[in-house]
Design an enzyme around this catalytic site. Structure first.
Site, mmCIF file in Angstrom:
data_model
loop_
_atom_site.group_PDB
_atom_site.id
_atom_site.type_symbol
_atom_site.label_atom_id
_atom_site.label_comp_id
_atom_site.label_asym_id
_atom_site.label_seq_id
_atom_site.Cartn_x
_atom_site.Cartn_y
_atom_site.Cartn_z
ATOM 1 N N MET A 1 0.836 -1.206 0.000
ATOM 2 C CA MET A 1 0.000 0.000 0.000
ATOM 3 C C MET A 1 0.874 1.260 0.000
ATOM 4 S SD MET A 1 -3.419 -0.916 2.076
ATOM 5 C CE MET A 1 -2.821 -0.583 3.712
ATOM 6 N N HIS B 1 9.081 1.742 3.340
ATOM 7 C CA HIS B 1 10.117 1.761 4.367
ATOM 8 C C HIS B 1 10.988 0.523 4.149
ATOM 9 C CE1 HIS B 1 7.604 -1.258 6.242
ATOM 10 N NE2 HIS B 1 6.595 -0.399 6.361
ATOM 11 N N GLY C 1 11.049 -2.247 5.480
ATOM 12 C CA GLY C 1 10.300 -3.511 5.435
ATOM 13 C C GLY C 1 9.886 -3.824 4.004
ATOM 14 N N HIS C 2 9.283 -2.828 3.339
ATOM 15 C CA HIS C 2 8.899 -3.022 1.932
ATOM 16 C C HIS C 2 10.142 -3.304 1.083
ATOM 17 C CE1 HIS C 2 5.570 -0.159 3.261
ATOM 18 N NE2 HIS C 2 4.893 -1.194 2.827
ATOM 19 N N GLN D 1 -10.273 -3.057 2.056
ATOM 20 C CA GLN D 1 -9.766 -3.690 3.275
ATOM 21 C C GLN D 1 -9.801 -2.747 4.474
ATOM 22 O OE1 GLN D 1 -5.833 -4.428 1.339
ATOM 23 N NE2 GLN D 1 -4.971 -3.932 3.327
ATOM 24 N N ASP E 1 2.697 -9.142 9.029
ATOM 25 C CA ASP E 1 1.260 -9.375 8.914
ATOM 26 C C ASP E 1 1.044 -10.885 8.832
ATOM 27 O OD1 ASP E 1 0.057 -6.460 8.223
ATOM 28 O OD2 ASP E 1 2.047 -6.693 7.372
ATOM 29 N N GLN F 1 -2.303 -12.336 7.733
ATOM 30 C CA GLN F 1 -2.493 -12.105 6.297
ATOM 31 C C GLN F 1 -1.737 -13.159 5.479
ATOM 32 O OE1 GLN F 1 -2.302 -8.109 4.338
ATOM 33 N NE2 GLN F 1 -0.220 -8.703 3.876
ATOM 34 N N VAL G 1 11.205 -6.590 9.516
ATOM 35 C CA VAL G 1 12.296 -5.617 9.642
ATOM 36 C C VAL G 1 11.915 -4.637 10.752
ATOM 37 C CG1 VAL G 1 13.618 -3.822 8.470
ATOM 38 C CG2 VAL G 1 12.891 -5.856 7.211
ATOM 39 N N SER H 1 6.464 0.123 10.109
ATOM 40 C CA SER H 1 5.109 0.155 9.567
ATOM 41 C C SER H 1 4.865 1.552 9.025
ATOM 42 C CB SER H 1 4.097 -0.131 10.685
ATOM 43 O OG SER H 1 2.801 0.262 10.285
HETATM 44 P P1 AMP Z 1 1.663 -2.664 3.506
HETATM 45 O O1 AMP Z 1 2.128 -1.648 2.534
HETATM 46 O O2 AMP Z 1 1.685 -2.212 4.932
HETATM 47 O O3 AMP Z 1 0.340 -3.296 3.098
HETATM 48 O O4 AMP Z 1 2.717 -3.850 3.465
HETATM 49 C C1 AMP Z 1 3.087 -4.442 2.248
HETATM 50 C C2 AMP Z 1 3.896 -5.669 2.536
HETATM 51 O O5 AMP Z 1 5.042 -5.304 3.299
HETATM 52 C C3 AMP Z 1 3.136 -6.722 3.363
HETATM 53 O O6 AMP Z 1 3.438 -8.020 2.866
HETATM 54 C C4 AMP Z 1 3.686 -6.515 4.745
HETATM 55 O O7 AMP Z 1 3.629 -7.683 5.554
HETATM 56 C C5 AMP Z 1 5.120 -6.132 4.436
HETATM 57 N N1 AMP Z 1 5.704 -5.411 5.565
HETATM 58 C C6 AMP Z 1 5.212 -4.316 6.182
HETATM 59 N N2 AMP Z 1 6.006 -3.957 7.220
HETATM 60 C C7 AMP Z 1 7.008 -4.866 7.259
HETATM 61 C C8 AMP Z 1 8.146 -5.047 8.096
HETATM 62 N N3 AMP Z 1 8.403 -4.237 9.117
HETATM 63 N N4 AMP Z 1 8.963 -6.081 7.838
HETATM 64 C C9 AMP Z 1 8.717 -6.933 6.812
HETATM 65 N N5 AMP Z 1 7.666 -6.812 5.983
HETATM 66 C C10 AMP Z 1 6.825 -5.794 6.202
#
Ligand code: AMP
Length: 282
Positions: free
Chosen positions: A30, A34, A36-37, A61, A150, A153, A176, A185
């Site tokens: 979405m 960061h 994580g992405h 969602q 997640d 998910q 991460v 996040s």
């Molecule tokens: P989002 O943009 O929040 O919907 O996340 C997109 C993808 O990035 C999803 O598969 C999340 O699980 C993953 N994601 C979000 N935050 C993290 C994180 N801190 N570490 C690893 N994956 C992440």
């Protein structure tokens, strides 16, 4: 890197890649990227010849009163990051391009979506499954990468892929974290400075439980100890749930065996944070 907003043009490009026998990895997001992405993008880059990142703040969602309008967005910055990570296609459709005006088909995994986050977000995973299946149909990836942050998910998407015989490998990627332990996040930007100082205690509580699990395998005891730790260190936090579950079936377990997952959702003010940790009894 190509940037496309139309599902049809993204589909055509990916079909062309398939004809050229390229493997494709999809990273659904979405946006408001960061580390994580970026870790998912890097894993995708390692595993496949073409990397597609979707950036879509999926309205279906979000529940009424949730943060759909306020959800942080920065398309230009995201474009630069995706490009720097070596992505081949950034697919960023509008809600109208994704759903049109007449959408009425939904995908549900009711059992796994019932508990944990599903309890307070009853239609959330229906929206997630539906959009992810649509993305799979548009991109036809060989694999799709999801973060373990997640966890529910990821478990639901794995179930959906198995149940519907989707020819897509579902790959999980580790959480991460910031240096102080807070799971990255996009929603962390909502935290006030005081809340940001409190937020790392969420993971510290989970870590404490993981350490205790070496000698204490009773789930109720571990939960009680974690709640007591949070009560002492972050008394203002609202604990939406804290459970110890089977990592695949997500049902609660009484004893921590070789691998049980401690999962939580915690509210600091209006910001809802989720996290999890694997527990292992010795
Ligand atoms: P989002 O943009 O929040 O919907 O996340 C997109 C993808 O990035 C999803 O598969 C999340 O699980 C993953 N994601 C979000 N935050 C993290 C994180 N801190 N570490 C690893 N994956 C992440």
């Amino acid at each position: 890197m190509q940037i496309l907003t139309s599902p049809q043009s993204a589909h055509e490009l990916c079909c062309q890649w398939r004809q050229e026998e390229k493997t494709i990895a999809l990273v659904p997001t979405m946006g408001f990227f960061h580390e994580g992405h970026q870790s998912l993008m890097r894993l995708a880059r390692k595993l496949a010849q073409k990397v597609v990142v979707s950036l879509f703040v999926n309205p279906t969602q979000f529940g009424p009163g949730e943060d759909l309008e306020a959800y942080p967005r920065d398309a230009k910055r995201d474009e630069a990051i995706a490009e720097a990570e070596g992505c081949d296609l950034l697919f960023m459709p509008s809600a109208t391009e994704m759903y049109g005006d007449e959408h009425q088909t939904w995908v549900e995994v009711p059992g796994l979506a019932q508990g944990l986050c599903g309890r307070t977000r009853p239609l959330h995973f229906r929206g997630v499954c539906t959009v992810v299946l649509k993305l799979f149909m548009i991109i036809s990836p060989d694999m799709a990468i999801f973060g373990e942050k997640d966890w529910q998910q990821l478990a639901i998407i794995r179930r959906m892929a198995a149940d519907l015989n989707l020819p897509v490998k579902i790959v999980g990627s580790p959480i991460v974290r910031e240096r102080d332990g807070l799971a990255l996040s996009s929603r962390n930007v909502y935290l006030s400075p005081a809340q940001r100082r409190e937020a790392p205690f969420i993971y510290r509580g989970l870590r404490m439980a993981a350490d205790l699990a070496g000698s204490e395998s009773d789930a109720k005891m571990l939960i009680a100890q974690t709640l007591a730790y949070w009560q002492k260190n972050i008394p203002d936090a609202e604990i939406e749930y804290l459970h110890i579950v089977d990592p695949d079936g997500l049902g609660e377990v009484g004893l921590v065996g070789r691998g049980a997952l401690m999962v939580c959702a915690v509210r600091l003010g209006k910001t809802r944070l989720i996290d999890n940790i694997m527990l292992r009894a010795e």
